[in-house]
Design a protein around this motif. Structure first.
Motif, PDB file in Angstrom:
ATOM      1  N   HIS A   1       0.732  -1.078   0.119  1.00  0.00           N
ATOM      2  CA  HIS A   1       0.014   0.178   0.041  1.00  0.00           C
ATOM      3  C   HIS A   1       0.852   1.162   0.203  1.00  0.00           C
ATOM      4  O   HIS A   1       1.352   1.600   0.994  1.00  0.00           O
TER       5      HIS A   1
ATOM      6  N   HIS B   1       1.238   5.350  -2.130  1.00  0.00           N
ATOM      7  CA  HIS B   1       0.875   6.246  -3.113  1.00  0.00           C
ATOM      8  C   HIS B   1       1.964   6.594  -3.875  1.00  0.00           C
ATOM      9  O   HIS B   1       2.494   7.563  -3.526  1.00  0.00           O
TER      10      HIS B   1
ATOM     11  N   ALA C   1      -1.688   2.472  -4.304  1.00  0.00           N
ATOM     12  CA  ALA C   1      -2.695   2.295  -3.314  1.00  0.00           C
ATOM     13  C   ALA C   1      -4.195   2.820  -3.871  1.00  0.00           C
ATOM     14  O   ALA C   1      -5.094   2.302  -3.347  1.00  0.00           O
TER      15      ALA C   1
ATOM     16  N   HIS D   1      -3.780   0.771   6.611  1.00  0.00           N
ATOM     17  CA  HIS D   1      -3.607   2.036   7.444  1.00  0.00           C
ATOM     18  C   HIS D   1      -4.154   1.819   8.615  1.00  0.00           C
ATOM     19  O   HIS D   1      -4.972   3.115   9.002  1.00  0.00           O
TER      20      HIS D   1
ATOM     21  N   ASP E   1       1.756   3.732   4.766  1.00  0.00           N
ATOM     22  CA  ASP E   1       0.603   4.394   3.726  1.00  0.00           C
ATOM     23  C   ASP E   1       1.249   5.544   3.076  1.00  0.00           C
ATOM     24  O   ASP E   1       0.805   6.616   2.888  1.00  0.00           O
TER      25      ASP E   1
ATOM     26  N   ASN F   1       1.583   9.198   3.490  1.00  0.00           N
ATOM     27  CA  ASN F   1       0.581   9.685   4.587  1.00  0.00           C
ATOM     28  C   ASN F   1       0.959   9.601   6.141  1.00  0.00           C
ATOM     29  O   ASN F   1       0.752  10.683   6.643  1.00  0.00           O
TER      30      ASN F   1
HETATM   31 ZN   LIG Z   1      -3.435   5.087   1.373  1.00  0.00          ZN
END
Ligand SMILES: [Zn+2]
Lengths: 567, 264
Positions: A58, A60, A117, A269, A383, A386
């Motif tokens: 996962h 981005h 993701a 997450h 994540d 994030n």
């Molecule tokens: Zn995410």
């Protein structure tokens, strides 16, 4: 093609129950084999750890949001730069690295596969154009289905088979690998200036609740017999007291059987979903409650979203969350409505050690990893970006392997963690075997890729990471800095039998596969649904149907995973 | 005792040179030959400082007692004094962008004019510019929301647009005139404009003070008109005469504390 022998390495291969045994790994034509005939190149791995290549479940790393994050944060790019070398291009970006840099940085850590993701279907072409520019790793994209008008309508009308046929088409059209749900129904509600704050809070107009949408998509996912389960970013992400919603969400798939030997739901997450308290003053960790629920439910796999205490970027398809975050920080932000589909957003975020909230968030990520008993159920992520950039994985590994390191960091964050999390009382330290599970084997299994990835058995892809760590000499509990350093820079990263990284330096660049699911449903059903799709494209979409699907030629080494549905 | 290292530019190129190595912290304790070897960026190539400058004098062991004198025009040399913590730089000509960016201490004197982004995100030390300064003096890095937070910049001439952008501390004194958006997004610190200032001064400021001794073009409507003050005392400085106080920028919310004093 070349033949390779990795000699005398200390092998951790959890899928094949190999736990630190000294053995040779033989490679031929990009695969792991039982026997070699002749003049294989030998790599001496004695005193070194050999694991399957890392798998990112996962992150981005490509797509509209990621690029938005790059564009509106020149200040992120001045923080990290890598000059070009004879074999690599230059690149910049700390939390939103450029495409090429993304591939290089994963590869340097011994990663060989990575999944992006959150791909809004309408942004699929952009996403794949970016993936095309990410070298070194095999990759795939998760197709967002949270605020999709087709899906909401079909499920509301109880037309589950049509919904399945639509999702099957959507995966093929977008060359997606996973059914991803971000803030179910909430992203549609956001288009109306609203959000869904509980599982029974319906999306406006469509009048379908998050509970119904998730349950429906779980069923669709299993009807289509997809390799991965649904991949869910639950409602109320990042909100106070959200652990209640999370616990409820875990129960939604109950009654549906997985179509393959894997979980029924991947909840992503979960650090962002384990919050107690009703004001920021009594904000606390509920990781223990979440862990209890996961420990008693073998059908759930989570990833952590561990906070790394960095200045990073938050980006998600959860537009209302991003709006909420910027209302706390007053920093710049972006929001977008992707017509008919979803509503992503972006805003920078500083997880400051001095802040009670960030400190508790840091504790929660680690608590999840340590309190959930079965490592196959708690995979390691940030994540990215994030909760922190993926380049911090080696540090998280070191935290997981060393109580002392956790204590040292705990002494530098806000002391509130001693009262409002349980991190200080946890003795558990991960073994190398556990690390191999939460960074590669577990991912392969959860993604339905374990036939070819995440292990070193005969027939697997020769995606291998070698780390210059001798488990009989290094005590991770004490030498945590060394652990962090060695996992940051692989002694060797081998992809499809080719040496890409040596002593932490990239020596060769290659393009990996793009994995996507070729989902097959009954021809008549598909025809019927195609009529709906054509009608709705004419009526609602601002793009022509013919311009929507991603052409296979865009993908690097297009690799379809075929699955025939039960409808 | 100060010792000098003297840099004489050999040729002026159209392509700019990026030379953050020109600072006492880098030169200290090095021989002249070693200083000549320091890397500079020219287009997409890495070259040596000695390819672009005649280097003479002697470098002190202790950067604190070291002065770098640039004899001549370096209007295409960027990043001089970037990140410097101590010592002194004297430039006897014009300078390109990012002079003294992220500077923490020491002193830079420029006898000519400077291009944009001088003193960007500076934290301490002093920059004195005898000529003019271009845009974003003491501002933030592009995209960032944190500008200068300490130290002092003095400009004898005029300054360009967005002076003190996102300023969070320290002091900027403009003896001449100042272009538009002075103190934009300002949060803390002091800006003194002895000449006149163009429109939109203090736009989106939430704190800090701007003192205008000359003319002020039309103020934004999102400022409240405050009282008239006789003789201003601020941060230990005194300004005689009558001042009108303005508070804003209320476009940023109800609790903003930015102040503009305009001499009447
Ligand atoms: Zn995410």
């Amino acid at each position: 093609m070349s033949e390779l022998v990795l000699k005398n390495g200390i092998v951790y291969d959890p899928i094949n129950n190999v736990n630190g045994e000294k053995m040779d790994i033989l490679v031929k034509d990009g695969k792991i084999v039982e026997k070699l005939n002749g003049n294989a190149k030998t790599i001496d791995c004695s005193g070194k750890i050999v694991m399957p290549g890392g798998i990112e479940i996962h992150s981005h790393m490509a797509g509209g949001k990621v690029n938005g994050g790059r564009l509106f944060q020149p200040e992120d790019h001045v923080r990290f730069a890598m000059p070009k070398t004879k074999v690599t291009r230059s690149g910049t970006g700390f939390s939103t690295p450029t495409t090429f840099l993304t591939g290089y940085l994963y590869s340097k850590m011994g990663y060989t596969t990575g999944m992006t993701a959150a791909m809004p279907p309408l942004m699929a072409r952009h996403t794949h154009e970016e993936l095309k520019d990410i070298p070194m790793i095999d990759k795939g994209a998760y197709c967002l289905t949270d605020g999709n008008w087709f899906i909401m309508k079909y499920l509301k009308n109880g037309e589950i088979e049509k919904c399945a046929a639509y999702v099957s088409w959507l995966l093929k059209a977008t060359k997606g690998y996973v059914v991803k749900i971000t803030n179910p129904c909430g992203t549609e509600a956001w288009g109306w200036g609203k959000n869904c704050r509980s599982l029974d809070d319906p999306a406006p107009y469509f009048d379908i609740t998050p509970r119904e949408l998730v349950k429906g998509l779980v069923e669709v996912n299993e009807i289509l017999k997809l390799p991965h389960s649904v991949h869910l970013h639950a409602n109320n992400c990042g909100r106070l007291g959200n652990f209640v919603t999370t616990l409820e969400t875990f129960k939604v798939p109950n009654g549906t059987k997985p179509a393959a030997k894997r979980q029924i739901m991947h909840a992503t997450h979960i650090q962002f979903h384990s919050y107690g308290g009703d004001t920021w003053h009594n904000f606390e960790s509920k990781a223990d409650e979440i862990a209890k629920a996961v420990n008693s439910n073998k059908n759930i796999v989570i990833d952590t979203g561990t906070v790394t205490l960095d200045h990073t970027t938050t980006m998600t398809a959860d537009g209302p969350l991003e709006y909420y975050l910027q209302s706390l920080t007053h920093l710049k932000w972006m929001n977008r409505n992707v017509e008919m589909e979803t509503s992503p957003g972006i805003t920078p975020f500083i997880y400051s050690r001095k802040m009670p909230t960030a400190s508790i968030q840091w504790a929660i990520g680690l608590e999840l990893s340590l309190l959930i008993k079965d490592p196959w159920q708690v995979l390691m992520t940030t994540d990215h970006p994030n909760a922190g950039p993926f380049i911090r994985y080696p540090r998280i590994i070191a935290w997981l392997m060393s109580r002392k390191y956790r204590e040292e960091t705990a002494s530098k964050v806000h002391k509130v963690i001693y009262d409002r999390s349980t991190i200080d009382g946890i003795d558990r330290e991960y073994s190398f075997y556990d690390i191999a599970i939460v960074t590669r084997a577990g991912e392969a299994k959860a993604l339905g890729l374990s036939d070819r990835k995440g292990h070193l058995g005969v027939g697997a892809d020769a995606d291998i990471a070698v780390y210059d760590i001798n488990p009989s000499e290094i005590d991770p509990s004490r030498d945590y800095k060394e652990i962090e350093k060695k996992f940051s820079s692989a002694a060797y990263t081998i992809k499809d039998g080719e040496i890409l990284v040596k002593n932490g330096e990239i020596v060769q660049t290659r393009y990996g596969r793009t994995l996507w699911v070729n989902s097959k449903v009954d021809g008549e059903l598909e025809k019927e649904v195609m009529k709906d799709i054509e009608y709705n494209f004419k009526r609602y979409y601002s793009v022509n149907l013919a311009n929507y699907p991603v052409r296979e030629e865009v993908l690097t080494r297009s690799t379809e995973v075929t699955r025939s549905a039960s409808v | 005792m100060m010792t000098d290292v003297i840099l004489v530019p050999k040729v002026q190129h159209k392509i700019s040179l990026e030379a953050e190595v020109i600072k006492p912290d880098e030169f200290a304790g090095k021989t002249i030959e070693e200083i000549k070897e320091l890397p500079v960026y020219f287009g997409n190539t890495v070259q040596k400082l000695g390819d672009f400058f005649e280097v003479s004098g002697s470098a002190e062991e202790n950067a604190e007692n070291l002065r770098i004198v640039v004899e001549g025009d370096v209007s295409r040399v960027k990043r001089i004094g970037e990140g410097m913590t101590t010592g002194e730089i004297l430039v006897k000509g014009d300078v390109d962008m990012y002079l003294g960016a992220r500077m923490k201490g020491g002193r830079i004197v420029v006898e000519g004019s400077v291009d944009s982004f001088a003193g960007q995100q500076m934290r301490g030390g002093e920059i004195e510019i005898k000529g003019n300064a271009k845009d974003y003096l003491g501002g933030s890095y592009r995209g960032d929301w944190r500008g200068m937070r300490g130290g002092r910049i003095i400009v004898e001439g005029n300054a360009g647009k967005e002076v003190a952008e996102f300023m969070r501390g320290g002091e900027i004194i403009i003896k001449g005139n100042c272009d538009s958006f002075a103190g934009v997004h300002m949060k803390k610190g002091l800006v003194i404009i002895e000449g006149s200032v163009a429109e939109r001064v203090g736009a989106e400021m939430v704190g800090g003070s701007i003192i205008v001794l000359g003319e002020m073009a039309n103020l934004l409507p999102s400022f409240k008109i405050g009282e008239v003050v006789e003789g201003l005392k601020i941060d230990g400085r005194e300004f005689p005469g009558k001042f009108r106080k303005y508070i804003g920028d209320f476009a940023e919310g109800p609790s903003v504390k930015g102040v503009i004093y305009k001499r009447l």
